[in-house]
Scaffold this motif. Sequence first.
Motif, mmCIF file in Angstrom:
data_model
loop_
_atom_site.group_PDB
_atom_site.id
_atom_site.type_symbol
_atom_site.label_atom_id
_atom_site.label_comp_id
_atom_site.label_asym_id
_atom_site.label_seq_id
_atom_site.Cartn_x
_atom_site.Cartn_y
_atom_site.Cartn_z
ATOM 1 N N THR A 120 0.840 -1.203 0.000
ATOM 2 C CA THR A 120 0.000 0.000 0.000
ATOM 3 C C THR A 120 0.873 1.251 0.000
ATOM 4 O OG1 THR A 120 -1.610 -1.257 1.283
ATOM 5 C CG2 THR A 120 -1.950 1.126 1.169
ATOM 6 N N THR A 125 -3.035 -0.988 -4.874
ATOM 7 C CA THR A 125 -4.448 -1.102 -4.506
ATOM 8 C C THR A 125 -4.993 -2.371 -5.169
ATOM 9 O OG1 THR A 125 -5.373 -0.035 -6.460
ATOM 10 C CG2 THR A 125 -4.699 1.425 -4.641
ATOM 11 N N LYS A 126 -6.279 -2.611 -4.992
ATOM 12 C CA LYS A 126 -6.876 -3.804 -5.591
ATOM 13 C C LYS A 126 -6.893 -3.739 -7.119
ATOM 14 C CE LYS A 126 -11.807 -3.480 -5.483
ATOM 15 N NZ LYS A 126 -11.865 -2.836 -6.777
ATOM 16 N N ASP A 127 -6.616 -2.581 -7.668
ATOM 17 C CA ASP A 127 -6.591 -2.462 -9.125
ATOM 18 C C ASP A 127 -5.225 -2.797 -9.723
ATOM 19 O OD1 ASP A 127 -9.263 -1.668 -9.205
ATOM 20 O OD2 ASP A 127 -8.705 0.398 -8.686
ATOM 21 N N ASP A 128 -4.265 -3.113 -8.858
ATOM 22 C CA ASP A 128 -2.926 -3.382 -9.370
ATOM 23 C C ASP A 128 -2.708 -4.855 -9.719
ATOM 24 O OD1 ASP A 128 -1.127 -0.999 -9.467
ATOM 25 O OD2 ASP A 128 -2.066 -0.716 -7.490
ATOM 26 N N VAL A 129 -1.728 -5.057 -10.599
ATOM 27 C CA VAL A 129 -1.279 -6.418 -10.922
ATOM 28 C C VAL A 129 0.142 -6.541 -10.360
ATOM 29 C CG1 VAL A 129 -0.739 -8.056 -12.763
ATOM 30 C CG2 VAL A 129 -2.666 -6.448 -13.027
ATOM 31 N N CYS A 130 0.280 -7.435 -9.404
ATOM 32 C CA CYS A 130 1.536 -7.510 -8.655
ATOM 33 C C CYS A 130 2.308 -8.768 -9.054
ATOM 34 C CB CYS A 130 1.178 -7.519 -7.161
ATOM 35 S SG CYS A 130 2.578 -7.477 -6.077
ATOM 36 N N CYS A 154 -4.603 -7.140 -4.854
ATOM 37 C CA CYS A 154 -3.975 -7.029 -6.181
ATOM 38 C C CYS A 154 -4.196 -8.345 -6.918
ATOM 39 C CB CYS A 154 -2.461 -6.845 -6.061
ATOM 40 S SG CYS A 154 -1.928 -5.436 -5.120
ATOM 41 N N LEU A 155 -4.184 -8.268 -8.230
ATOM 42 C CA LEU A 155 -4.155 -9.486 -9.023
ATOM 43 C C LEU A 155 -2.709 -9.967 -8.953
ATOM 44 C CD1 LEU A 155 -5.398 -11.465 -11.008
ATOM 45 C CD2 LEU A 155 -4.995 -9.803 -12.822
ATOM 46 N N ASN A 175 0.062 -6.893 -18.086
ATOM 47 C CA ASN A 175 0.073 -5.516 -17.584
ATOM 48 C C ASN A 175 0.428 -5.379 -16.109
ATOM 49 O OD1 ASN A 175 -0.733 -4.350 -20.091
ATOM 50 N ND2 ASN A 175 -2.748 -5.254 -19.705
ATOM 51 N N THR A 177 1.842 -4.025 -12.798
ATOM 52 C CA THR A 177 2.087 -2.637 -12.394
ATOM 53 C C THR A 177 3.064 -2.544 -11.218
ATOM 54 O OG1 THR A 177 0.109 -2.772 -11.018
ATOM 55 C CG2 THR A 177 -0.140 -1.748 -13.186
ATOM 56 N N GLN A 204 3.814 -1.568 -18.146
ATOM 57 C CA GLN A 204 2.906 -0.756 -17.321
ATOM 58 C C GLN A 204 3.415 -0.573 -15.898
ATOM 59 O OE1 GLN A 204 0.119 0.540 -18.703
ATOM 60 N NE2 GLN A 204 0.855 -0.404 -20.587
#
Length: 431
Positions: A120, A125-130, A154-155, A175, A177, A204
């Motif tokens: 964080t 955030t939950k919109d990230d791809v980790c 995160c995804l 993608n 991030t 990205q």
Amino acid sequence: MAYWNEEIECMDREKMRELQSERLVKKVKDVYDNVPYYRDLMDKKGVKPEDIKGVDDLHKLPFLSKADLREAYPYGLLARPLSDCVRIHSTSGTTGKRVVAFYTQNDIDMWEDCCARAITAAGGTKDDVCQVCYGYGLFTGGSGLNGGSHKVGCLTLPMSSGNTSRQIQFMRDLNATILCCTPSYAAYIGETLHDMGYTPDDIQLKAGIFGAEPWTEEMRRSIEKSLGIKAYDIYGLTETSGPGVAFECCEQHGMHINEDNFIPEIIDPDTGEVLPEGTKGELVFTSITKEAFPLLRYRTRDICVLTREKCACGRTLIRMAKPMGRSDDMLIIRGVNVFPSQIETVLIEQGYTPNYMIEVDRVNNSDTLDINVEVPEGASEIDTPHREKQLASAIKTILGISPKVHLVPTKSITRSEGKAVRVIDRRKLHD
Ligand code: ADP
Ligand code: ZN
């Protein structure tokens, strides 16, 4: 500003101290009652659980060292029945025999929570791809960040380390991030990205969370440039659960220690005396929430400095500077203390890559220091002797001793996918 747990991360300092004191008192009693090894150490020092009334009494407790962990291997420091434990991890064994650590489900939750704070703080955030390319398995890096990434929502791409061109393919196709791996692997991924003909615009990624080994500020800037990201430091060790004991915020000015779980101290490594804030020394941790494998005053051998100065990010958690390396990474060459990180700083400042190998030996009773570093891409061969001389003199200015610098062909030094090995000390082989 986003926090994972604002109440804790921005807690009033007095309140944090009370919380720590309350947890410490309970933990000391717990280990005294449940772990004979600790009871013996405390008895030998003449300390009873009743003597510990709060954080101010911490210094009365005995230290625990890696030697104790080895002696107590495997079960000697367990504070819960094995049936309450759900996982084991082990150190990477960088400096000798491995040690093992045990976790209850609560321990795993606490640890993943610490990693969620780090993600964080790096803007996740939950919109990230980790994309997690720390090693998975006994090593703590992979599972720790994987768990933290899940918590944040995160995804998660559980890549583990290795197969670098596939890492880049997935990074692009899916993608990613946020990238999590060792800084040396991040540098290698950056290099491979460029070799494959891509630029940071083709990916990205926005942030990287890098740790598990020492790295310099110069290395940070070089990774940030090659991947087009902001790079955050993260610190931890298997004994204290794994990465996430401390994490960097957007200020990139020291790592916030998760003090609700770990109380830090800085001591003089020779005398064991507690040093005042702002003084460089050995970092010691007391874990106050860990159940299965609690640590009282564990000597990390990492050399660094603590500061309580207010951080602009709003977190009140104490900060630790980047560790320079472990006391056992320190080389004594011709009587001079040398940290590999000092050499790394000069190399990158002078335009070289972080691909280098330090060789120390003893010839005719005198120490030798050889540094192999790769020729910068596109540099003319004619310049080599001049470059070697110039680099040796820049290093001498910093270290006070003269190295022999050897420029070696680009890409000839083995790249690291995990913790980099950059020192060969042949003197140890002669002993
Ligand atoms: P090992 O002791 O076998 O290397 P670990 O994998 O548990 O086992 O490594 C923990 C050590 O890694 C720490 O004590 C420290 O020396 C180093 N380390 C971890 N994170 C960082 C970091 N961000 N900066 C510098 N050193 C780090
Ligand atoms: Zn901060």
